[in-house]
Enzyme design. Structure first.
Site, PDB file in Angstrom:
ATOM      1  N   ASP A   9     -52.339 -45.249 -76.088  1.00  0.00           N
ATOM      2  CA  ASP A   9     -53.465 -44.803 -74.781  1.00  0.00           C
ATOM      3  C   ASP A   9     -53.258 -45.407 -73.463  1.00  0.00           C
ATOM      4  O   ASP A   9     -53.948 -45.928 -72.759  1.00  0.00           O
ATOM      5  CB  ASP A   9     -54.748 -45.443 -75.411  1.00  0.00           C
ATOM      6  CG  ASP A   9     -55.205 -44.797 -76.682  1.00  0.00           C
ATOM      7  OD1 ASP A   9     -54.707 -43.759 -77.119  1.00  0.00           O
ATOM      8  OD2 ASP A   9     -56.447 -45.106 -77.077  1.00  0.00           O
ATOM      9  N   ASP A  47     -56.434 -40.928 -76.092  1.00  0.00           N
ATOM     10  CA  ASP A  47     -57.753 -40.806 -76.246  1.00  0.00           C
ATOM     11  C   ASP A  47     -58.497 -39.885 -75.608  1.00  0.00           C
ATOM     12  O   ASP A  47     -58.036 -39.374 -74.543  1.00  0.00           O
ATOM     13  CB  ASP A  47     -58.257 -42.334 -75.694  1.00  0.00           C
ATOM     14  CG  ASP A  47     -59.468 -42.689 -76.575  1.00  0.00           C
ATOM     15  OD1 ASP A  47     -59.792 -42.447 -77.740  1.00  0.00           O
ATOM     16  OD2 ASP A  47     -60.465 -43.238 -76.012  1.00  0.00           O
ATOM     17  N   HIS A  49     -61.520 -37.407 -75.577  1.00  0.00           N
ATOM     18  CA  HIS A  49     -63.043 -37.352 -75.906  1.00  0.00           C
ATOM     19  C   HIS A  49     -63.816 -36.004 -75.136  1.00  0.00           C
ATOM     20  O   HIS A  49     -63.366 -35.888 -73.871  1.00  0.00           O
ATOM     21  CB  HIS A  49     -63.871 -38.559 -75.420  1.00  0.00           C
ATOM     22  CG  HIS A  49     -63.638 -39.686 -75.921  1.00  0.00           C
ATOM     23  ND1 HIS A  49     -63.387 -39.894 -77.515  1.00  0.00           N
ATOM     24  CD2 HIS A  49     -63.187 -40.952 -75.678  1.00  0.00           C
ATOM     25  CE1 HIS A  49     -62.997 -41.177 -77.740  1.00  0.00           C
ATOM     26  NE2 HIS A  49     -62.970 -41.921 -76.544  1.00  0.00           N
ATOM     27  N   HIS A  82     -65.113 -42.435 -70.839  1.00  0.00           N
ATOM     28  CA  HIS A  82     -63.781 -42.559 -70.617  1.00  0.00           C
ATOM     29  C   HIS A  82     -62.908 -41.622 -71.193  1.00  0.00           C
ATOM     30  O   HIS A  82     -63.369 -40.984 -72.289  1.00  0.00           O
ATOM     31  CB  HIS A  82     -63.234 -43.992 -71.113  1.00  0.00           C
ATOM     32  CG  HIS A  82     -63.550 -44.133 -72.364  1.00  0.00           C
ATOM     33  ND1 HIS A  82     -64.467 -44.638 -73.017  1.00  0.00           N
ATOM     34  CD2 HIS A  82     -62.600 -43.905 -73.533  1.00  0.00           C
ATOM     35  CE1 HIS A  82     -64.464 -44.447 -74.383  1.00  0.00           C
ATOM     36  NE2 HIS A  82     -63.234 -44.277 -74.618  1.00  0.00           N
ATOM     37  N   LYS A 107     -56.854 -38.332 -80.043  1.00  0.00           N
ATOM     38  CA  LYS A 107     -57.826 -38.834 -81.008  1.00  0.00           C
ATOM     39  C   LYS A 107     -59.212 -38.929 -80.322  1.00  0.00           C
ATOM     40  O   LYS A 107     -59.367 -38.918 -78.907  1.00  0.00           O
ATOM     41  CB  LYS A 107     -57.373 -40.328 -81.527  1.00  0.00           C
ATOM     42  CG  LYS A 107     -57.156 -41.362 -80.141  1.00  0.00           C
ATOM     43  CD  LYS A 107     -56.544 -42.302 -80.782  1.00  0.00           C
ATOM     44  CE  LYS A 107     -56.598 -43.608 -79.742  1.00  0.00           C
ATOM     45  NZ  LYS A 107     -57.899 -43.931 -79.391  1.00  0.00           N
ATOM     46  N   CYS A 152     -57.443 -50.129 -80.340  1.00  0.00           N
ATOM     47  CA  CYS A 152     -56.820 -49.090 -80.788  1.00  0.00           C
ATOM     48  C   CYS A 152     -55.518 -49.521 -81.361  1.00  0.00           C
ATOM     49  O   CYS A 152     -54.757 -49.108 -82.532  1.00  0.00           O
ATOM     50  CB  CYS A 152     -56.516 -48.164 -79.376  1.00  0.00           C
ATOM     51  SG  CYS A 152     -55.668 -46.464 -80.065  1.00  0.00           S
TER      52      CYS A 152
HETATM   53  C1  VGL Z   1     -60.261 -47.586 -77.209  1.00  0.00           C
HETATM   54  C2  VGL Z   1     -62.351 -48.285 -76.830  1.00  0.00           C
HETATM   55  C3  VGL Z   1     -62.629 -47.058 -76.768  1.00  0.00           C
HETATM   56  C4  VGL Z   1     -58.687 -48.109 -77.391  1.00  0.00           C
HETATM   57  C5  VGL Z   1     -60.522 -46.170 -77.049  1.00  0.00           C
HETATM   58  O1  VGL Z   1     -57.876 -46.940 -77.195  1.00  0.00           O
HETATM   59  O2  VGL Z   1     -58.621 -49.277 -77.739  1.00  0.00           O
HETATM   60  N1  VGL Z   1     -61.217 -48.561 -77.098  1.00  0.00           N
HETATM   61  N2  VGL Z   1     -61.748 -46.065 -76.773  1.00  0.00           N
HETATM   62 ZN    ZN Z   2     -62.286 -43.910 -76.524  1.00  0.00          ZN
END
Ligand code: VGL
Ligand code: ZN
Length: 205
Positions: A9, A47, A49, A82, A107, A152
């Site tokens: 990420d 990440d 979304h 995010h 993901k 993550c």
């Molecule tokens: C993550 C919070 C929300 C991460 C992803 O990659 O650690 N943390 N989404």
């Molecule tokens: Zn996230």
């Protein structure tokens, strides 16, 4: 032995100026670039979304980031919006040597379940394909770097251990959210307990 680096990420929204800022995360980019040539294979998670993802506080009038809801039966921490698919915030940070990344695994793509691990969603129902890819490539050892140590990176390390990959966390190439003080230390304890080895980048260079 075949070693893979898993870059977790490293996206704009997790940088200090992003919408879900992780302190000092921008300091990792060059270090991760330096580590890449030491591995047989480099993969990354992203990440990714939908704009109305159920982990976004903005989806629940009156709720703020850090509060929790029940999402599809699981307790879910709420985050600022995010890493929305196809936005600047979801892109890899500038300067990251993306050419060296042989495969990217998305993901958090399903609205009703979050995915902290780069391997499975939080309900362990959908795989991202990372586990199958690593097995097909005959990878024996994985090394995790990136963000966030206490989300993550931690859940990816726990799943990697469960998949019987020899799992290492290059801890100085990770940064945490630390929503509660001590979260990073507790995450290190949990990863260690699960069988992951905690190492530093000096161990690798
Ligand atoms: C993550 C919070 C929300 C991460 C992803 O990659 O650690 N943390 N989404
Ligand atoms: Zn996230």
């Amino acid at each position: 032995m075949k070693k893979a680096l898993i870059v977790v990420d490293m996206q704009n929204d997790f940088m200090p100026t992003g919408s879900l800022p992780v302190k000092e995360s921008d300091e990792l980019t060059q270090l991760i670039n330096q580590l890449m040539p030491r591995f047989d294979l480099v993969v990354a998670s992203q990440d990714w979304h939908p704009a109305d993802h159920g982990s976004f506080a903005s989806q629940y009038p009156g709720k703020k980031p850090g509060e929790t809801v029940i999402l599809d039966g699981l307790e879910q921490i709420l985050w600022p919006p995010h890493c929305i698919q196809e936005t600047k915030g979801a892109e890899f940070v500038e300067g990251l040597e993306v050419k060296k990344i042989s495969h990217v695994f998305h993901k958090g793509i399903h609205k009703n379940v979050d995915s902290y691990s780069a391997f499975y969603d939080n309900e362990h129902r959908h795989a991202t394909g990372l586990g199958r890819f690593l097995k097909a490539q005959k990878v024996t050892d994985v090394y995790l770097v990136g963000v966030a140590t206490d989300y993550c990176v931690k859940y990816s390390a726990l799943d990697a251990c469960a998949l019987r990959l020899r799992t290492h966390v290059i801890i100085d190439a990770c940064r945490g959210v630390e929503l509660k003080q001590g979260d990073v230390e507790r995450a290190i304890g949990e990863m260690n307990q699960a069988g992951a080895r905690i190492v530093t980048h000096r161990h690798m260079l």
